[in-house]
Design a protein around this motif. Structure first.
Motif, PDB file in Angstrom:
ATOM      1  N   PRO A 187      35.753  -4.576  54.393  1.00 45.07           N
ATOM      2  CA  PRO A 187      36.753  -4.426  53.578  1.00 45.07           C
ATOM      3  C   PRO A 187      37.670  -3.241  53.893  1.00 45.07           C
ATOM      4  O   PRO A 187      38.912  -3.286  53.993  1.00 45.07           O
ATOM      5  CB  PRO A 187      36.347  -4.352  52.152  1.00 45.07           C
ATOM      6  N   THR A 188      37.046  -2.256  54.363  1.00 45.20           N
ATOM      7  CA  THR A 188      37.678  -1.106  55.095  1.00 45.20           C
ATOM      8  C   THR A 188      38.413  -1.435  56.017  1.00 45.20           C
ATOM      9  O   THR A 188      39.717  -0.943  56.339  1.00 45.20           O
ATOM     10  CB  THR A 188      36.691   0.176  55.417  1.00 45.20           C
ATOM     11  N   GLY A 189      38.051  -2.276  56.967  1.00 45.08           N
ATOM     12  CA  GLY A 189      38.455  -2.649  58.222  1.00 45.08           C
ATOM     13  C   GLY A 189      39.704  -3.657  58.090  1.00 45.08           C
ATOM     14  O   GLY A 189      40.528  -3.921  59.039  1.00 45.08           O
ATOM     15  N   SER A 190      39.702  -4.165  56.885  1.00 45.87           N
ATOM     16  CA  SER A 190      40.687  -5.202  56.663  1.00 45.87           C
ATOM     17  C   SER A 190      42.116  -4.814  56.699  1.00 45.87           C
ATOM     18  O   SER A 190      43.139  -5.532  56.985  1.00 45.87           O
ATOM     19  CB  SER A 190      40.538  -6.255  55.300  1.00 45.87           C
ATOM     20  N   THR A 191      42.358  -3.399  56.648  1.00 43.23           N
ATOM     21  CA  THR A 191      43.691  -2.760  56.888  1.00 43.23           C
ATOM     22  C   THR A 191      44.006  -2.025  58.420  1.00 43.23           C
ATOM     23  O   THR A 191      44.793  -1.605  58.665  1.00 43.23           O
ATOM     24  CB  THR A 191      43.907  -1.552  55.877  1.00 43.23           C
ATOM     25  N   ALA A 192      42.842  -2.626  59.321  1.00 48.26           N
ATOM     26  CA  ALA A 192      43.003  -2.129  60.627  1.00 48.26           C
ATOM     27  C   ALA A 192      43.325  -3.301  61.662  1.00 48.26           C
ATOM     28  O   ALA A 192      44.406  -4.133  61.352  1.00 48.26           O
ATOM     29  CB  ALA A 192      41.895  -1.478  60.855  1.00 48.26           C
ATOM     30  N   TYR A 193      42.557  -3.402  62.621  1.00 47.83           N
ATOM     31  CA  TYR A 193      42.839  -4.419  63.552  1.00 47.83           C
ATOM     32  C   TYR A 193      43.080  -5.977  63.041  1.00 47.83           C
ATOM     33  O   TYR A 193      43.894  -6.565  63.419  1.00 47.83           O
ATOM     34  CB  TYR A 193      41.751  -4.560  64.730  1.00 47.83           C
ATOM     35  N   ALA A 194      42.108  -6.191  62.050  1.00 48.73           N
ATOM     36  CA  ALA A 194      42.253  -7.588  61.311  1.00 48.73           C
ATOM     37  C   ALA A 194      43.633  -7.833  60.606  1.00 48.73           C
ATOM     38  O   ALA A 194      43.967  -8.934  60.586  1.00 48.73           O
ATOM     39  CB  ALA A 194      41.074  -7.626  60.215  1.00 48.73           C
ATOM     40  N   SER A 241      46.326  -6.816  61.715  1.00 49.44           N
ATOM     41  CA  SER A 241      47.504  -7.200  62.632  1.00 49.44           C
ATOM     42  C   SER A 241      47.008  -8.580  63.314  1.00 49.44           C
ATOM     43  O   SER A 241      48.139  -9.152  64.164  1.00 49.44           O
ATOM     44  CB  SER A 241      47.242  -6.277  63.975  1.00 49.44           C
ATOM     45  N   ALA A 242      45.790  -9.114  63.134  1.00 50.39           N
ATOM     46  CA  ALA A 242      45.406 -10.566  63.745  1.00 50.39           C
ATOM     47  C   ALA A 242      45.762 -11.534  62.467  1.00 50.39           C
ATOM     48  O   ALA A 242      45.519 -12.831  62.379  1.00 50.39           O
ATOM     49  CB  ALA A 242      44.001 -10.598  63.936  1.00 50.39           C
ATOM     50  N   GLY A 243      46.466 -11.011  61.211  1.00 44.89           N
ATOM     51  CA  GLY A 243      46.897 -11.902  60.201  1.00 44.89           C
ATOM     52  C   GLY A 243      45.895 -12.233  59.213  1.00 44.89           C
ATOM     53  O   GLY A 243      46.089 -12.997  58.388  1.00 44.89           O
ATOM     54  N   GLY A 244      44.713 -11.300  59.123  1.00 42.01           N
ATOM     55  CA  GLY A 244      44.117 -11.270  57.876  1.00 42.01           C
ATOM     56  C   GLY A 244      44.596 -10.713  56.696  1.00 42.01           C
ATOM     57  O   GLY A 244      45.413  -9.913  56.523  1.00 42.01           O
ATOM     58  N   PRO A 245      43.767 -11.143  55.624  1.00 44.94           N
ATOM     59  CA  PRO A 245      44.096 -10.547  54.362  1.00 44.94           C
ATOM     60  C   PRO A 245      43.759  -9.143  54.085  1.00 44.94           C
ATOM     61  O   PRO A 245      42.832  -8.731  54.664  1.00 44.94           O
ATOM     62  CB  PRO A 245      43.498 -11.397  53.197  1.00 44.94           C
ATOM     63  N   LEU A 303      45.712 -23.584  65.830  1.00 46.28           N
ATOM     64  CA  LEU A 303      46.568 -23.001  64.835  1.00 46.28           C
ATOM     65  C   LEU A 303      45.516 -23.183  63.359  1.00 46.28           C
ATOM     66  O   LEU A 303      45.822 -22.294  62.451  1.00 46.28           O
ATOM     67  CB  LEU A 303      47.755 -23.711  64.713  1.00 46.28           C
ATOM     68  N   SER A 304      44.803 -23.900  62.964  1.00 43.67           N
ATOM     69  CA  SER A 304      43.976 -24.305  61.954  1.00 43.67           C
ATOM     70  C   SER A 304      42.938 -23.222  61.766  1.00 43.67           C
ATOM     71  O   SER A 304      42.481 -23.039  60.713  1.00 43.67           O
ATOM     72  CB  SER A 304      43.784 -25.523  61.615  1.00 43.67           C
ATOM     73  N   ASN A 305      42.687 -22.505  62.824  1.00 41.93           N
ATOM     74  CA  ASN A 305      41.542 -21.446  62.702  1.00 41.93           C
ATOM     75  C   ASN A 305      42.317 -20.163  62.277  1.00 41.93           C
ATOM     76  O   ASN A 305      42.673 -19.152  63.010  1.00 41.93           O
ATOM     77  CB  ASN A 305      41.247 -20.945  64.106  1.00 41.93           C
ATOM     78  N   ARG A 306      42.184 -20.128  60.858  1.00 42.83           N
ATOM     79  CA  ARG A 306      42.764 -19.083  60.108  1.00 42.83           C
ATOM     80  C   ARG A 306      41.756 -18.013  59.892  1.00 42.83           C
ATOM     81  O   ARG A 306      40.385 -18.440  59.687  1.00 42.83           O
ATOM     82  CB  ARG A 306      43.520 -19.753  58.970  1.00 42.83           C
ATOM     83  N   PRO A 307      42.057 -16.969  59.357  1.00 42.68           N
ATOM     84  CA  PRO A 307      41.161 -15.923  58.798  1.00 42.68           C
ATOM     85  C   PRO A 307      40.358 -16.360  57.651  1.00 42.68           C
ATOM     86  O   PRO A 307      40.906 -17.064  56.704  1.00 42.68           O
ATOM     87  CB  PRO A 307      41.754 -14.878  58.580  1.00 42.68           C
ATOM     88  N   ILE A 308      39.098 -16.269  57.459  1.00 46.92           N
ATOM     89  CA  ILE A 308      38.211 -16.468  56.123  1.00 46.92           C
ATOM     90  C   ILE A 308      37.528 -15.448  55.613  1.00 46.92           C
ATOM     91  O   ILE A 308      36.884 -14.561  56.545  1.00 46.92           O
ATOM     92  CB  ILE A 308      37.479 -17.723  56.658  1.00 46.92           C
ATOM     93  N   VAL A 309      37.596 -15.263  54.434  1.00 45.02           N
ATOM     94  CA  VAL A 309      36.484 -14.360  53.603  1.00 45.02           C
ATOM     95  C   VAL A 309      35.372 -14.878  53.519  1.00 45.02           C
ATOM     96  O   VAL A 309      35.064 -15.977  52.686  1.00 45.02           O
ATOM     97  CB  VAL A 309      37.300 -13.615  52.442  1.00 45.02           C
ATOM     98  N   LEU A 310      34.339 -13.966  53.862  1.00 44.12           N
ATOM     99  CA  LEU A 310      32.885 -14.657  53.855  1.00 44.12           C
ATOM    100  C   LEU A 310      31.977 -13.599  52.821  1.00 44.12           C
ATOM    101  O   LEU A 310      32.296 -12.394  52.671  1.00 44.12           O
ATOM    102  CB  LEU A 310      32.314 -14.635  55.197  1.00 44.12           C
TER     103      LEU A 310
END
Length: 288
Positions: free
Chosen positions: A184-191, A193-197, A216-223
């Motif tokens: 979660p800390t890294g979600s506001t970093a590189y991720a 920029s890659a379109g993650g939430p 294009l359907s390979n979207r970010p996912i929260v696990l």
């Protein structure tokens, strides 16, 4: 009962021009509060500050009960990783650009630090990632990360193909420039920029974000916070980075296993601090 600090570690972004006077002011202020002060060894050597003890990060983690990091997020990431096993609480004073986890502005360090030393502060734990690279079943590299673990393609053109599984369940074969497994800390970093939430730091989960995926359907996912495994299926000279620790020239069949670390980072913030206010101030989130 308020936490009483006795021995404070100071770490500085010693490459930053003009940082020595700021570090000296902070060190003198801490000493005036009756606290013992020690500098991280590289900081002491680079700045020429000899009035205080100079210790390695491991020694600071073992001997100190508070760390004051003066620099940017990169400075904090590096030091937090090195002292994570000691549980040293950390205060971040921003001498960099964004300063997302070094959240105290440099011009307000004194008014922010005084109440923190008195025990009037917010405590925020942050989960960490740990992992290893497995080759023929044997571990050849291990790392710890506060932000993310990133598998990237080599310098030559062409994507990397990875077989992704979570807790033994097959997820997908992904072809992309790389894959980010973020805390979660890294979600506001590189991720990001890659379109993650954006993930709130209290969420017990990871973010899996492909970098420039072929499909294009390979979207970010929260696990959920299980073990994520990424096996190199195709691609030349792929590498893996655990924050700032890297291993290049991964081979086909190498497996990168990532899981939650038993260690965590504890940030101390001024009273009244909230994550949402940080998003608004640093990322201009929901502005207008």
């Amino acid at each position: 009962m308020a936490e009483r600090f006795r021995h404070v570690a100071i770490v500085g972004k010693h490459q930053a021009p003009g940082i020595r006077p700021v570090l000296e002011e902070i060190a003198q202020f801490l000493s005036s509060q009756g606290l013992q002060v020690a500098l991280e060894a590289d900081t002491a050597q680079a700045t020429g500050m000899t009035a205080y003890g100079a210790l390695s990060p491991a020694e600071l983690g073992a001997q100190c009960d508070l760390g004051v990091v003066v620099g940017g997020d990169g400075t904090m990431l590096g030091f937090a990783r090195e002292v994570a096993c000691h549980g040293l609480p950390l205060v971040g004073i921003n001498q960099g650009r964004l300063g997302f986890i070094t959240d105290i502005p440099i011009e307000r360090w004194r008014e922010a630090l005084q109440p923190i030393l008195a025990g009037d502060h917010e405590v925020e734990p942050r989960a960490m990632l740990e992992g290893e690279v497995l080759r023929d079943g044997a571990s050849i590299f291990a790392g710890l990360a506060l932000n993310d673990v990133v598998v990237s393609r080599g310098a030559t053109s062409g994507m990397v193909e990875l077989r992704i599984s979570v807790d033994g369940d097959f997820v997908a074969n992904m072809r992309a420039d790389g894959i980010i497994v973020s805390s979660p800390t890294g979600s506001t970093a590189y991720a990001l920029s890659a379109g993650g939430p954006i993930m709130h730091p209290s969420i017990a989960g990871w973010l899996l974000a492909p970098i420039a995926p072929h499909t294009l359907s390979n979207r970010p996912i929260v696990l959920p916070q299980g073990e994520v495994r990424m096996e190199i299926v195709a691609g030349r000279d792929a590498s893996v980075n655990f924050d700032m620790q890297s291993l290049a020239s991964l081979q086909h069949g190498d497996c990168i296993a990532v899981r939650r670390s038993r260690h965590e980072v504890r940030f101390l913030h001024p009273k009244g601090w909230t994550y949402y206010a940080t998003l608004r101030r640093k990322l201009r989130w929901y502005e207008g």
